[in-house]
Motif scaffolding. Sequence first.
Motif, PDB file in Angstrom:
ATOM      1  N   GLN A 127     -42.782  61.261  -7.950  1.00 48.05           N
ATOM      2  CA  GLN A 127     -43.070  62.027  -8.552  1.00 48.05           C
ATOM      3  C   GLN A 127     -42.611  60.858 -10.114  1.00 48.05           C
ATOM      4  OE1 GLN A 127     -45.932  63.469  -9.279  1.00 48.05           O
ATOM      5  NE2 GLN A 127     -45.822  64.352  -7.032  1.00 48.05           N
ATOM      6  N   SER A 128     -41.149  60.840 -10.024  1.00 47.95           N
ATOM      7  CA  SER A 128     -40.372  59.971 -10.629  1.00 47.95           C
ATOM      8  C   SER A 128     -41.106  59.157 -10.589  1.00 47.95           C
ATOM      9  CB  SER A 128     -39.112  60.081 -11.086  1.00 47.95           C
ATOM     10  OG  SER A 128     -38.800  62.169 -10.855  1.00 47.95           O
ATOM     11  N   ALA A 129     -40.812  58.023  -9.000  1.00 47.57           N
ATOM     12  CA  ALA A 129     -41.596  57.020  -9.267  1.00 47.57           C
ATOM     13  C   ALA A 129     -42.186  56.008  -9.397  1.00 47.57           C
ATOM     14  CB  ALA A 129     -40.627  56.734  -7.665  1.00 47.57           C
ATOM     15  N   ILE A 130     -43.883  57.779  -9.621  1.00 42.93           N
ATOM     16  CA  ILE A 130     -45.311  56.796  -9.688  1.00 42.93           C
ATOM     17  C   ILE A 130     -45.119  56.190 -11.315  1.00 42.93           C
ATOM     18  CG2 ILE A 130     -47.296  58.361  -9.651  1.00 42.93           C
ATOM     19  CD1 ILE A 130     -46.921  59.139  -7.095  1.00 42.93           C
ATOM     20  N   ALA A 131     -44.312  57.476 -11.829  1.00 45.08           N
ATOM     21  CA  ALA A 131     -44.252  57.405 -13.299  1.00 45.08           C
ATOM     22  C   ALA A 131     -43.829  55.939 -13.549  1.00 45.08           C
ATOM     23  CB  ALA A 131     -43.962  58.506 -13.826  1.00 45.08           C
ATOM     24  N   ALA A 132     -42.540  55.498 -13.527  1.00 43.25           N
ATOM     25  CA  ALA A 132     -42.516  54.313 -13.808  1.00 43.25           C
ATOM     26  C   ALA A 132     -43.139  53.281 -13.068  1.00 43.25           C
ATOM     27  CB  ALA A 132     -40.949  54.265 -12.811  1.00 43.25           C
ATOM     28  N   ALA A 133     -43.783  53.486 -12.024  1.00 42.60           N
ATOM     29  CA  ALA A 133     -44.990  51.779 -11.846  1.00 42.60           C
ATOM     30  C   ALA A 133     -45.556  52.106 -12.171  1.00 42.60           C
ATOM     31  CB  ALA A 133     -45.252  52.394 -10.340  1.00 42.60           C
ATOM     32  N   ARG A 134     -46.689  53.159 -12.979  1.00 42.06           N
ATOM     33  CA  ARG A 134     -47.333  53.461 -13.963  1.00 42.06           C
ATOM     34  C   ARG A 134     -47.348  52.669 -15.099  1.00 42.06           C
ATOM     35  NH1 ARG A 134     -48.084  58.326 -14.124  1.00 42.06           N
ATOM     36  NH2 ARG A 134     -49.608  58.381 -12.277  1.00 42.06           N
ATOM     37  N   ALA A 135     -46.074  53.074 -15.457  1.00 44.25           N
ATOM     38  CA  ALA A 135     -45.593  52.686 -16.759  1.00 44.25           C
ATOM     39  C   ALA A 135     -45.183  50.509 -16.412  1.00 44.25           C
ATOM     40  CB  ALA A 135     -43.732  52.959 -17.313  1.00 44.25           C
ATOM     41  N   GLN A 136     -44.834  50.599 -15.340  1.00 42.62           N
ATOM     42  CA  GLN A 136     -44.660  49.112 -15.059  1.00 42.62           C
ATOM     43  C   GLN A 136     -46.165  48.377 -15.241  1.00 42.62           C
ATOM     44  OE1 GLN A 136     -41.258  49.386 -12.490  1.00 42.62           O
ATOM     45  NE2 GLN A 136     -40.599  47.483 -13.016  1.00 42.62           N
ATOM     46  N   ILE A 137     -47.050  48.919 -14.285  1.00 43.71           N
ATOM     47  CA  ILE A 137     -47.937  48.080 -13.942  1.00 43.71           C
ATOM     48  C   ILE A 137     -49.389  48.939 -14.133  1.00 43.71           C
ATOM     49  CG2 ILE A 137     -46.538  47.061 -11.684  1.00 43.71           C
ATOM     50  CD1 ILE A 137     -48.778  49.588  -9.633  1.00 43.71           C
ATOM     51  N   GLY A 138     -49.595  49.744 -15.032  1.00 44.24           N
ATOM     52  CA  GLY A 138     -50.605  50.087 -15.733  1.00 44.24           C
ATOM     53  C   GLY A 138     -51.000  51.271 -15.255  1.00 44.24           C
ATOM     54  N   ARG A 184     -46.430  64.142   4.663  1.00 41.95           N
ATOM     55  CA  ARG A 184     -46.965  65.600   3.282  1.00 41.95           C
ATOM     56  C   ARG A 184     -46.522  64.203   1.603  1.00 41.95           C
ATOM     57  NH1 ARG A 184     -41.213  68.850   2.074  1.00 41.95           N
ATOM     58  NH2 ARG A 184     -40.453  66.814   1.020  1.00 41.95           N
ATOM     59  N   HIS A 185     -45.677  63.315   2.060  1.00 41.26           N
ATOM     60  CA  HIS A 185     -45.683  62.156   0.873  1.00 41.26           C
ATOM     61  C   HIS A 185     -47.705  61.951   0.921  1.00 41.26           C
ATOM     62  CE1 HIS A 185     -46.367  58.831   3.173  1.00 41.26           C
ATOM     63  NE2 HIS A 185     -45.240  59.292   4.050  1.00 41.26           N
ATOM     64  N   GLN A 186     -48.259  61.137   1.439  1.00 39.37           N
ATOM     65  CA  GLN A 186     -49.563  61.409   0.817  1.00 39.37           C
ATOM     66  C   GLN A 186     -50.244  62.128   0.668  1.00 39.37           C
ATOM     67  OE1 GLN A 186     -52.076  59.078   4.099  1.00 39.37           O
ATOM     68  NE2 GLN A 186     -49.720  58.619   5.456  1.00 39.37           N
ATOM     69  N   TYR A 187     -50.196  63.206   0.640  1.00 34.90           N
ATOM     70  CA  TYR A 187     -50.785  64.008   0.045  1.00 34.90           C
ATOM     71  C   TYR A 187     -50.262  64.037  -1.594  1.00 34.90           C
ATOM     72  CZ  TYR A 187     -52.875  69.066  -1.163  1.00 34.90           C
ATOM     73  OH  TYR A 187     -53.891  70.030  -1.439  1.00 34.90           O
ATOM     74  N   PHE A 188     -49.189  63.779  -1.881  1.00 37.56           N
ATOM     75  CA  PHE A 188     -48.421  64.110  -2.886  1.00 37.56           C
ATOM     76  C   PHE A 188     -48.818  63.197  -3.829  1.00 37.56           C
ATOM     77  CE2 PHE A 188     -46.929  68.534  -1.120  1.00 37.56           C
ATOM     78  CZ  PHE A 188     -47.420  68.988  -2.138  1.00 37.56           C
ATOM     79  N   ALA A 189     -48.471  62.028  -3.081  1.00 34.54           N
ATOM     80  CA  ALA A 189     -48.412  61.153  -3.511  1.00 34.54           C
ATOM     81  C   ALA A 189     -50.139  60.472  -4.443  1.00 34.54           C
ATOM     82  CB  ALA A 189     -47.951  59.570  -2.690  1.00 34.54           C
ATOM     83  N   THR A 190     -51.221  60.685  -3.458  1.00 32.57           N
ATOM     84  CA  THR A 190     -53.040  60.546  -3.838  1.00 32.57           C
ATOM     85  C   THR A 190     -52.179  61.902  -4.556  1.00 32.57           C
ATOM     86  OG1 THR A 190     -53.627  60.232  -1.799  1.00 32.57           O
ATOM     87  CG2 THR A 190     -55.206  61.718  -3.137  1.00 32.57           C
ATOM     88  N   GLN A 191     -52.614  63.328  -5.065  1.00 32.13           N
ATOM     89  CA  GLN A 191     -52.773  63.996  -6.281  1.00 32.13           C
ATOM     90  C   GLN A 191     -51.640  63.114  -7.491  1.00 32.13           C
ATOM     91  OE1 GLN A 191     -49.284  67.049  -6.996  1.00 32.13           O
ATOM     92  NE2 GLN A 191     -51.497  68.692  -6.346  1.00 32.13           N
ATOM     93  N   ALA A 192     -50.689  62.750  -7.616  1.00 35.98           N
ATOM     94  CA  ALA A 192     -50.472  61.968  -8.589  1.00 35.98           C
ATOM     95  C   ALA A 192     -50.961  61.118  -8.849  1.00 35.98           C
ATOM     96  CB  ALA A 192     -49.005  61.481  -8.078  1.00 35.98           C
TER      97      ALA A 192
END
Length: 260
Positions: free
Chosen positions: A83-94, A128-136
């Motif tokens: 979850q933290s990595a997805i937030a960081a990626a969003r901050a960098q690439i939109g 498992r990560h496929q489910y929760f990354a999609t959710q995020a």
Amino acid sequence: MTDSLAGTLTARYPSLADRAALITGGATGIGASFVEQFARQGARVAFFDIDDAGAHALIAGLAGMAHAPVYQRCDVTDLDALQSAIAAARAQIGPIGVLINNAANDARHDFGETTAAEFERNIAVNLRHQYFATQAVIEDMRTLGGGSVICLGSTGWMIKNAGYPMYAMAKSAIRGLVNGLARELGHDRIRINALVPGWVITEKQRRLWLDEEGEAQIRRSQCLPGHLQTEDLARMALFLAADDSRMCTGQDFIVDGGWV
């Protein structure tokens, strides 16, 4: 057996230019090809892995792209870290418009010796990560007016391969995940599909498992001659991420040279 892609004419997808794409397990193998091919389309790419050396080598090899790929170290089995990595990626690439759930591990294992801890670990890395990354990333895609989620499956369970029952089980569940979300996400113009590879001859596969018997099996089982390569999967992923596939969802897209 050799099989060169040199001289192959490939498509350009204008809709992928500047689109934010997130790829898990992107440092080597199929994932690295996803990173490269999306970057070459002008997409803004972020990718996760735990292979720092592989990730940095990949980025160095893609110098000069319109948008340099962004690497975030992340063990996708740690959901808080994910979850933290997805937030960081969003901050960098939109806002994320494309998610490729690629991270996996097809390590061989023995059914009779499987422990509960090993079972949980295998599900965590392969499903498992496929489910929760999609959710995020769903709210990002809703904000954008649509998006594309690409979940990596495998033909390994379809052809009843032995030697990795937990992996086969996890990969078969990708079909259920895709079917279970297609209608729900489709109301927001979010597409979700399974990209299903056959035996892709990566460096790892060549080092660990490809031998003369394997070469003979490829010749017997594939309709098309030659080795399936990582770029073959990446080119299908480009189509599934681009607006060209706007009415494709809830499907398996098998890329296996005609094996199954």
